[in-house]
Design an enzyme around this catalytic site. Structure first.
Site, PDB file in Angstrom:
ATOM      1  N   CYS A   1       0.840  -1.204   0.000  1.00 27.41           N
ATOM      2  CA  CYS A   1       0.000   0.000   0.000  1.00 27.41           C
ATOM      3  C   CYS A   1       0.873   1.251   0.000  1.00 27.41           C
ATOM      4  O   CYS A   1       1.821   1.371   0.778  1.00 27.41           O
ATOM      5  CB  CYS A   1      -0.907  -0.006   1.230  1.00 27.41           C
TER       6      CYS A   1
ATOM      7  N   CYS B   1      -6.643   1.168  -0.411  1.00 25.27           N
ATOM      8  CA  CYS B   1      -5.706   0.046  -0.495  1.00 25.27           C
ATOM      9  C   CYS B   1      -6.394  -1.283  -0.195  1.00 25.27           C
ATOM     10  O   CYS B   1      -6.100  -2.304  -0.833  1.00 25.27           O
ATOM     11  CB  CYS B   1      -4.548   0.260   0.479  1.00 25.27           C
TER      12      CYS B   1
ATOM     13  N   CYS C   1     -16.700  24.850  14.572  1.00 24.67           N
ATOM     14  CA  CYS C   1     -15.497  24.312  15.218  1.00 24.67           C
ATOM     15  C   CYS C   1     -14.778  25.435  15.956  1.00 24.67           C
ATOM     16  O   CYS C   1     -14.259  25.258  17.068  1.00 24.67           O
ATOM     17  CB  CYS C   1     -14.555  23.707  14.182  1.00 24.67           C
TER      18      CYS C   1
ATOM     19  N   CYS D   1     -15.435  26.636  19.781  1.00 24.53           N
ATOM     20  CA  CYS D   1     -14.691  26.045  20.901  1.00 24.53           C
ATOM     21  C   CYS D   1     -13.180  26.114  20.697  1.00 24.53           C
ATOM     22  O   CYS D   1     -12.436  26.143  21.679  1.00 24.53           O
ATOM     23  CB  CYS D   1     -15.084  24.574  21.079  1.00 24.53           C
ATOM     24  N   HIS D   2     -12.746  26.122  19.438  1.00 28.20           N
ATOM     25  CA  HIS D   2     -11.316  25.996  19.156  1.00 28.20           C
ATOM     26  C   HIS D   2     -10.745  27.192  18.412  1.00 28.20           C
ATOM     27  O   HIS D   2      -9.774  27.043  17.659  1.00 28.20           O
ATOM     28  CB  HIS D   2     -11.072  24.719  18.349  1.00 28.20           C
TER      29      HIS D   2
ATOM     30  N   ARG E   1     -12.566  11.624  16.216  1.00 28.14           N
ATOM     31  CA  ARG E   1     -12.518  12.885  16.973  1.00 28.14           C
ATOM     32  C   ARG E   1     -13.404  13.940  16.314  1.00 28.14           C
ATOM     33  O   ARG E   1     -14.162  14.656  16.983  1.00 28.14           O
ATOM     34  CB  ARG E   1     -11.072  13.358  17.051  1.00 28.14           C
TER      35      ARG E   1
ATOM     36  N   CYS F   1     -16.918  15.737  17.583  1.00 30.03           N
ATOM     37  CA  CYS F   1     -17.073  17.191  17.659  1.00 30.03           C
ATOM     38  C   CYS F   1     -18.366  17.645  16.985  1.00 30.03           C
ATOM     39  O   CYS F   1     -19.103  18.476  17.517  1.00 30.03           O
ATOM     40  CB  CYS F   1     -15.874  17.876  17.012  1.00 30.03           C
TER      41      CYS F   1
END
Length: 265
Positions: free
Chosen positions: A65, A101, A174, A177-178, A222, A226
């Site tokens: 791969c 792959c 997003c 919060c970030h 993750r 979120c």
């Protein structure tokens, strides 16, 4: 160990706001205590076995791969993704490329290659294990994500728009919060991704073993989580939209030393 961790985190969660700075320090100490015995190592070992195991209708391993550094080369591959792949004519992140792959080399159908991306009780995920192994092969290497190709640049710009796009029941993005310093949810400090050092520290530590879940979770997981917490519709797994957002985050972490799979609460 998982039960002990949960008890500690539950106890810390009950602390008043004035005590949360010291609580954060205690969590950092707890992570340091476990660092030499990160359970993610078990996922890495299983992932290596799956990578080298002959499987699928073609009874082939994934050892040929090309994750972006050439067929079979994993050193530094994860730290350079997402990237444009000439053989597909598109920008792909690590999980998209793995699925490609598995289909082309092992002969799996798309549904089979994308099945069970996130483990649940009694159902371990091959994808999370393989990603743990692939990511670990970039440990200690710098993030070097290219935006030289027009489609890489396009993916970055789309990802940036997604990062700042507000919507859902709470009108969150997003960036809600970030995108600001000093944000937190209960005990959890929220990194300001617009700060390069924070972006590096955040992105380079995924995938990660989550003590509270007893599983290794990937970057795709993750991001899905979120969106769920924002009350957004969850994006399709391994979609181009997720790849674009990942491209924005990965490029924002440019130069950071990759240190995953890490350990998270």
């Amino acid at each position: 160990m998982k039960r002990q961790a949960c008890l500690i985190l539950s106890a810390l969660a009950a602390l008043p706001a004035w005590a949360q700075t010291s609580a954060t320090d205690e969590i950092a100490k707890y992570r340091q205590m476990l660092a030499d015995g990160n359970p993610a190592e078990l996922w890495e070992m299983r992932g290596e076995e799956l990578w080298k195991k002959k499987a699928g209708p073609k009874q082939a391993s994934l050892e040929t791969c090309d994750m972006g550094q050439g067929p079979g080369v994993l050193k530094g591959a994860y730290a350079s993704l997402p990237r444009f792949f000439k053989d597909t004519g598109k920008v792909m992140d690590a999980e998209q490329r793995l699925a490609y792959c598995r289909m082309t080399i092992q002969g799996l159908t798309q549904a089979e290659a994308l099945a069970n991306p996130f483990a649940s009780p009694g159902k371990p995920s091959d994808i999370e294990a393989i990603m743990s192994y692939v990511a670990a092969e970039s440990r200690g290497m710098p993030m070097t994500v290219s935006t030289a190709h027009p489609l890489e640049k396009q993916a970055y710009e789309v990802g940036k728009k997604l990062f700042f796009y507000r919507g859902g029941a709470h009108d969150f993005a997003c960036a809600t919060c970030h995108g600001t310093d000093g944000q937190r949810i209960r005990l959890q400090e929220l990194p300001n991704i617009l700060n390069k050092a924070n972006a590096q520290a955040a992105y380079t530590t995924w995938p990660a073993y989550r003590v509270s879940q007893g599983e290794v979770r990937t970057m795709q997981h993750r991001l899905m989580d979120c969106f769920r917490q924002q009350r957004f519709p969850e994006p399709v797994y391994a979609s181009d939209a997720v790849t674009a957002l990942t491209m924005y985050l990965a490029k924002s972490a440019e130069g950071g030393k990759f240190d995953a799979p890490a350990l998270k609460r």
